[in-house]
Design a protein around this motif. Sequence first.
Motif, mmCIF file in Angstrom:
data_model
loop_
_atom_site.group_PDB
_atom_site.id
_atom_site.type_symbol
_atom_site.label_atom_id
_atom_site.label_comp_id
_atom_site.label_asym_id
_atom_site.label_seq_id
_atom_site.Cartn_x
_atom_site.Cartn_y
_atom_site.Cartn_z
ATOM 1 N N GLN A 172 0.848 -1.183 0.000
ATOM 2 C CA GLN A 172 0.000 0.000 0.000
ATOM 3 C C GLN A 172 0.892 1.244 0.000
ATOM 4 O O GLN A 172 1.689 1.459 0.918
ATOM 5 N N VAL A 173 0.769 2.074 -1.092
ATOM 6 C CA VAL A 173 1.524 3.319 -1.210
ATOM 7 C C VAL A 173 0.549 4.477 -0.985
ATOM 8 O O VAL A 173 -0.493 4.560 -1.642
ATOM 9 N N GLN A 174 0.896 5.326 -0.044
ATOM 10 C CA GLN A 174 -0.006 6.411 0.312
ATOM 11 C C GLN A 174 0.046 7.534 -0.722
ATOM 12 O O GLN A 174 1.123 8.026 -1.059
ATOM 13 N N ASP A 175 -1.087 7.898 -1.232
ATOM 14 C CA ASP A 175 -1.258 9.013 -2.165
ATOM 15 C C ASP A 175 -0.431 8.854 -3.440
ATOM 16 O O ASP A 175 0.060 9.835 -4.022
ATOM 17 N N ALA A 176 -0.155 7.627 -3.864
ATOM 18 C CA ALA A 176 0.583 7.400 -5.116
ATOM 19 C C ALA A 176 0.264 6.004 -5.629
ATOM 20 O O ALA A 176 -0.279 5.155 -4.915
ATOM 21 N N GLU A 177 0.611 5.771 -6.918
ATOM 22 C CA GLU A 177 0.359 4.465 -7.500
ATOM 23 C C GLU A 177 1.562 3.535 -7.384
ATOM 24 O O GLU A 177 1.417 2.320 -7.512
ATOM 25 N N CYS A 178 2.744 4.071 -7.191
ATOM 26 C CA CYS A 178 3.953 3.242 -7.059
ATOM 27 C C CYS A 178 4.941 3.956 -6.169
ATOM 28 O O CYS A 178 4.775 5.140 -5.854
ATOM 29 N N GLY A 179 5.970 3.220 -5.768
ATOM 30 C CA GLY A 179 6.984 3.769 -4.888
ATOM 31 C C GLY A 179 7.025 3.033 -3.564
ATOM 32 O O GLY A 179 6.573 1.887 -3.439
ATOM 33 N N GLU A 180 7.585 3.681 -2.517
ATOM 34 C CA GLU A 180 7.726 3.078 -1.204
ATOM 35 C C GLU A 180 6.374 3.033 -0.507
ATOM 36 O O GLU A 180 5.602 3.996 -0.572
ATOM 37 N N GLY A 181 6.099 1.912 0.169
ATOM 38 C CA GLY A 181 4.853 1.758 0.893
ATOM 39 C C GLY A 181 5.017 0.772 2.032
ATOM 40 O O GLY A 181 6.144 0.475 2.463
ATOM 41 N N THR A 182 3.958 0.254 2.537
ATOM 42 C CA THR A 182 3.969 -0.726 3.631
ATOM 43 C C THR A 182 3.019 -1.864 3.284
ATOM 44 O O THR A 182 2.085 -1.710 2.497
ATOM 45 N N ARG A 183 3.303 -2.992 3.926
ATOM 46 C CA ARG A 183 2.404 -4.136 3.825
ATOM 47 C C ARG A 183 2.291 -4.788 5.189
ATOM 48 O O ARG A 183 3.208 -4.674 6.016
ATOM 49 N N THR A 184 1.206 -5.470 5.439
ATOM 50 C CA THR A 184 0.914 -6.032 6.767
ATOM 51 C C THR A 184 0.503 -7.495 6.631
ATOM 52 O O THR A 184 0.154 -7.972 5.542
ATOM 53 N N ARG A 185 0.576 -8.153 7.788
ATOM 54 C CA ARG A 185 0.106 -9.536 7.887
ATOM 55 C C ARG A 185 -0.300 -9.789 9.330
ATOM 56 O O ARG A 185 0.052 -9.014 10.231
ATOM 57 N N ASN A 186 -1.023 -10.868 9.568
ATOM 58 C CA ASN A 186 -1.446 -11.190 10.934
ATOM 59 C C ASN A 186 -0.936 -12.576 11.294
ATOM 60 O O ASN A 186 -0.386 -13.311 10.457
ATOM 61 N N ILE A 187 -1.075 -12.916 12.578
ATOM 62 C CA ILE A 187 -0.723 -14.260 13.034
ATOM 63 C C ILE A 187 -1.986 -14.927 13.538
ATOM 64 O O ILE A 187 -2.932 -14.278 14.001
ATOM 65 N N SER A 188 -1.991 -16.277 13.420
ATOM 66 C CA SER A 188 -3.161 -17.041 13.855
ATOM 67 C C SER A 188 -2.688 -18.303 14.540
ATOM 68 O O SER A 188 -1.545 -18.760 14.358
ATOM 69 N N CYS A 189 -3.548 -18.856 15.369
ATOM 70 C CA CYS A 189 -3.262 -20.098 16.081
ATOM 71 C C CYS A 189 -3.717 -21.258 15.211
ATOM 72 O O CYS A 189 -4.863 -21.296 14.744
ATOM 73 N N VAL A 190 -2.793 -22.227 14.967
ATOM 74 C CA VAL A 190 -3.115 -23.377 14.123
ATOM 75 C C VAL A 190 -2.845 -24.652 14.911
ATOM 76 O O VAL A 190 -2.081 -24.668 15.889
ATOM 77 N N VAL A 191 -3.469 -25.753 14.498
ATOM 78 C CA VAL A 191 -3.301 -27.058 15.127
ATOM 79 C C VAL A 191 -2.951 -28.069 14.038
ATOM 80 O O VAL A 191 -3.426 -27.975 12.902
#
Length: 544
Positions: free
Chosen positions: A239-258
């Motif tokens: 995700q790039v803020q106020d632009a279509e390309c360039g530096e941005g951030t990305r996220t992820r989550n953690i979950s409990c698995v068996v």
Amino acid sequence: MRDNCGEGVQTRKVRCMQNTADGPSDQVEDYLCDPEEMPLGSRECKLPCPEDCVISEWGPWTRCTLPCNQSSFRQRSADPIRQPADEGRVCPDAVEKEPCNLNRNCFHYDYNVTDWSTCQLSEKAVCGNGIKTRMLDCVRSDGKSVDLKYCEELGLEKNWQMNTSCMVECPVNCQLSEWSPWSECSQTCGLTGKMIRRRAVTQPFQGDGRPCPALMEQSKPCPVKPCYRWQYGHWSPCQVQDAECGEGTRTRNISCVVSDGSADDFSKVVDEEFCTDVEPIIDGNKKTILEETCTQPCPGDCYLNDWSSWSLCQLTCVNGEDLGFGGIQVRSRAVIIQELENQHLCPEQMLETKSCDDGQCYEYKWMASAWKGSSRTVWCQRSDGINVTGGCLVVRQPDADRSCHPPCSQPHSYCSETRTCSCEEGYTEVLSSNGTLEQCTLIPVVVIPTVEDKRGDVKTSRAVHPTQPSSNPAGRGRTWFLQPFGPDGRLKTWVYGVAAGACVLLIFIVSMIYLACKKPKKPQRRQNNRLKPLTLAYDGDADM
């Protein structure tokens, strides 16, 4: 000379007798006795006449001095019993000598001790203490065993022990300790863990006792316990803020698995409350990363994609044996190039490595399927049966294609296994000057009629396609394909034989024509074979 005296022959009967403690008893076959020890059955003798000298029998030979050599002699003698009369025979020399020859009339002697016997127990005993014995023997220099007196007369020492004590072990059964307590489970959770218990040998078996069993260890699966752990989810798009390309951030989550702990089980997401007691260690890293910077490439830019998964742990192996240098795992980030003209601005591919110790040594082998026409499938297979990319040597890769270049476009031609164009059966190859196939020519076929064939002539027909069924009715004749050229384009051996036979036949015909046309020679004049009269002439010899 009188008839009741002079030279004669003495005889005696020699028999082979069985020797017992009481002396010779029964007569046995002659082959049971040593032929070298057989006494003479006859000998020359001399009965003296009344006026001749009479001497006694020869005495025993004196013993040769040791060591045996031809420089020493032995002798024997006889004594005169009656002196001769005036006209009788005088007494001969009463002493005989002969040189001492080793192993003929002179021998060396030495003691020999046999191997120990088996342990001899007392009567009705099957184990315990016993006695082993061995025998003392006197051996002559020619290898023959003789009486001990020959060695004793030489004063040879005999310091060997003739018997010794021994023991036969009594059968003892194998004895084992009690089973040890069950060990802790090898895994903290899942279905792959197991518990082990062992027992030890306290008394090994002896003699003919019962041996120890092969099973000295037992195992059983652990009680089922589910495996809970934390697991990352997928990264979100950059995700790039106020632009279509360039530096941005990305996220992820953690979950409990068996999971059940096996490699084939796919983890299932469950409520986070099951992982409250589980430390959040993910991929060996205690630091939880849920957000990071990223780059959204602009049109035409090149960029690196995400990290690949870690490879299997690869050990340093030679011929399937680990050299002990440890293992390594690799992951990479590939370069994505959108426009080739920007290739010089792109970064290089990134690699990361880490050490490991749970790898295995494998062997790699090229495998190939059956040929289908001019192609087949070739792949590299690991020793555990998994098909892999890489691992096999490229220089040893089998051919996957055996098509001919240029292709075989001539009628009735095909591509052989040697990647050369050949002709089908019934056709012969016509090659060009550079060795390539120009055309396939039909081969004449000679049909030999059989007795059942009513036609008496020999027909010459054209060859047919080898894949088509024969149109000749049964019993009409047998067909041979005359193929003078082999698959390599060279003449076959039988062609040379036929040519040689034709040359010999031609020479024979020319020779017969020459002999028939040659002029005969005139007969020679006979000579006058009439007998001429004989004339006797006298040469003046007085004997005529």
